[in-house]
Enzyme design. Sequence first.
Site, mmCIF file in Angstrom:
data_model
loop_
_atom_site.group_PDB
_atom_site.id
_atom_site.type_symbol
_atom_site.label_atom_id
_atom_site.label_comp_id
_atom_site.label_asym_id
_atom_site.label_seq_id
_atom_site.Cartn_x
_atom_site.Cartn_y
_atom_site.Cartn_z
ATOM 1 N N LYS A 1 -3.329 113.747 -21.161
ATOM 2 C CA LYS A 1 -3.858 114.007 -22.501
ATOM 3 C C LYS A 1 -3.722 115.488 -22.863
ATOM 4 O O LYS A 1 -3.280 115.843 -23.960
ATOM 5 C CB LYS A 1 -5.315 113.579 -22.573
ATOM 6 C CG LYS A 1 -5.876 113.744 -23.964
ATOM 7 C CD LYS A 1 -7.291 114.184 -23.928
ATOM 8 C CE LYS A 1 -7.751 114.674 -25.276
ATOM 9 N NZ LYS A 1 -8.049 113.630 -26.213
ATOM 10 N N HIS B 1 0.120 109.291 -15.630
ATOM 11 C CA HIS B 1 -0.477 110.089 -16.701
ATOM 12 C C HIS B 1 -0.528 109.234 -17.960
ATOM 13 O O HIS B 1 0.488 108.690 -18.378
ATOM 14 C CB HIS B 1 0.346 111.356 -16.955
ATOM 15 C CG HIS B 1 0.248 112.344 -15.832
ATOM 16 N ND1 HIS B 1 0.853 113.565 -15.861
ATOM 17 C CD2 HIS B 1 -0.405 112.265 -14.650
ATOM 18 C CE1 HIS B 1 0.567 114.215 -14.731
ATOM 19 N NE2 HIS B 1 -0.177 113.435 -13.988
ATOM 20 N N GLY C 1 -4.172 100.073 -10.485
ATOM 21 C CA GLY C 1 -5.194 99.217 -11.073
ATOM 22 C C GLY C 1 -6.475 99.143 -10.254
ATOM 23 O O GLY C 1 -7.397 98.404 -10.590
ATOM 24 N N ARG C 2 -6.551 99.931 -9.154
ATOM 25 C CA ARG C 2 -7.772 99.902 -8.330
ATOM 26 C C ARG C 2 -8.938 100.550 -9.077
ATOM 27 O O ARG C 2 -8.739 101.513 -9.819
ATOM 28 C CB ARG C 2 -7.561 100.698 -7.034
ATOM 29 C CG ARG C 2 -6.602 100.053 -6.076
ATOM 30 C CD ARG C 2 -6.410 100.926 -4.839
ATOM 31 N NE ARG C 2 -5.682 102.152 -5.148
ATOM 32 C CZ ARG C 2 -5.377 103.083 -4.246
ATOM 33 N NH1 ARG C 2 -5.758 102.946 -2.997
ATOM 34 N NH2 ARG C 2 -4.702 104.153 -4.596
ATOM 35 N N GLY D 1 -7.307 114.189 -9.010
ATOM 36 C CA GLY D 1 -6.366 113.492 -9.889
ATOM 37 C C GLY D 1 -7.117 112.765 -10.984
ATOM 38 O O GLY D 1 -8.355 112.664 -10.968
ATOM 39 N N ASP D 2 -6.339 112.289 -11.968
ATOM 40 C CA ASP D 2 -6.919 111.509 -13.069
ATOM 41 C C ASP D 2 -7.962 112.304 -13.847
ATOM 42 O O ASP D 2 -8.930 111.753 -14.350
ATOM 43 C CB ASP D 2 -7.520 110.190 -12.535
ATOM 44 C CG ASP D 2 -6.507 109.468 -11.685
ATOM 45 O OD1 ASP D 2 -5.374 109.320 -12.167
ATOM 46 O OD2 ASP D 2 -6.819 109.113 -10.539
ATOM 47 N N GLU D 3 -7.725 113.602 -13.966
ATOM 48 C CA GLU D 3 -8.640 114.441 -14.748
ATOM 49 C C GLU D 3 -8.315 114.382 -16.240
ATOM 50 O O GLU D 3 -9.077 114.908 -17.054
ATOM 51 C CB GLU D 3 -8.552 115.905 -14.285
ATOM 52 C CG GLU D 3 -8.947 116.152 -12.840
ATOM 53 C CD GLU D 3 -7.758 116.094 -11.911
ATOM 54 O OE1 GLU D 3 -6.654 115.714 -12.373
ATOM 55 O OE2 GLU D 3 -7.914 116.418 -10.716
ATOM 56 N N THR E 1 -12.384 115.071 -26.563
ATOM 57 C CA THR E 1 -13.521 114.323 -27.110
ATOM 58 C C THR E 1 -13.194 112.864 -27.414
ATOM 59 O O THR E 1 -13.992 112.169 -28.039
ATOM 60 C CB THR E 1 -14.020 114.995 -28.401
ATOM 61 O OG1 THR E 1 -12.912 115.041 -29.322
ATOM 62 C CG2 THR E 1 -14.539 116.390 -28.155
ATOM 63 N N VAL F 1 -1.688 103.577 -11.807
ATOM 64 C CA VAL F 1 -0.540 103.034 -11.070
ATOM 65 C C VAL F 1 -0.929 101.758 -10.329
ATOM 66 O O VAL F 1 -0.195 100.782 -10.328
ATOM 67 C CB VAL F 1 0.028 104.097 -10.092
ATOM 68 C CG1 VAL F 1 1.116 103.505 -9.208
ATOM 69 C CG2 VAL F 1 0.576 105.286 -10.875
#
Length: 338
Positions: free
Chosen positions: A18, A42, A251-252, A12-14, A321, A249
């Site tokens: 964007k 996202h 903040g960790r 996740g968070d790749e 980029t 989601v």
Amino acid sequence: MPLTVVVGGFFGDEGKGKVVSYLGLVDKPSICVRTGSINAGHTVNYGGRTWKLRIIPSCFLNETTKLMIAPGALLKIDVLLREIEETGTRGRVWIDANTGIIEDRHVESERSNEYLMRTIGSTGQGVGAAMVDRVLRVLKTAKDYPELSGFITDVSREVNEEVDRGGLVIIEGTQGTFLSLYHGTYPFVTSRDTTASGVISEVGVSPRLVSDVVLVFKSYVTRVGAGELPGELSPEEAAARGWVERGTVTGRPRRVAPFNLELAKRAVMLNRPTQIAITKFDALFPSVRGRRRWVDLPVEARRWIEEVGEALRVPVTLIGTGEDSMDMIDLRREVFGP
Ligand code: IMP
Ligand code: MG
């Protein structure tokens, strides 16, 4: 490319938000469908503004795109209504009658569940608890809520008909391959199958309809919550490399490791992408920041991309980029490429 599926290749968070927002602006799909649920954040940056989306599809920047939520997705009504206002998308958002609805009691049940919160490191958004109710056939779905009646449509029919007409549809996956309930690092996973096949099943389209699978990798690997992370760096090392992130989601702080080719190869096997997107490339090569053409990349940066594409045997087509949705090198559109 009538039907394109975008999925994450790591934990996740790749940077799927964007990539999907860029594809929305440039390819102008007729429909963009969000899968998954509100545990997945996202982030979209465009023109100096930032949106942190938990349920609205990341294509929302293109005003001609219909924004749909899959029947297999789950939403929370307050989150949905808030994001419709934040994104100014009232009138363009459609939900399937079978989309699951998360209630406050699902959130409470997860947050008081020590195994989920401490051992697994759940985001505590009630998604898993609502999935349990769905499997037990007691979860309420969008059709049970009169306040949602104006949003309801048959999402799988709309998607199938649009593709048959030759229109472009983008299906936006959430989380990453190794958070899949079936193919991830069980039990340190989320409550759904996050791979390309799981994602299309949530929408209700056949694998035969899919023309493109875009697999998104960040140029380093992050993970929030528990579970293995090969090559994990200490927080100090991560900071020294400038790879410090926090969960959208929760903040960790996110745990960090260098780009991992072996994991990437397995993600390629599980998703069989036609294209690869690499995001946050400026975190590896600071001089590429904001570049939008392949020819403007230094030789060592080009070589990194070429080597990844060759090792994975899949062309890298999109290279992020910078934060802005348009900070992207799009090799689908370049005459000179790798
Ligand atoms: P849950 O799905 O919220 O119960 O969380 C289960 C595991 O998946 C935890 O390790 C979470 O941190 C992780 N997780 C869930 N959604 C996301 C996401 O969108 N990005 C990154 N990790 C996630
Ligand atoms: Mg995220």
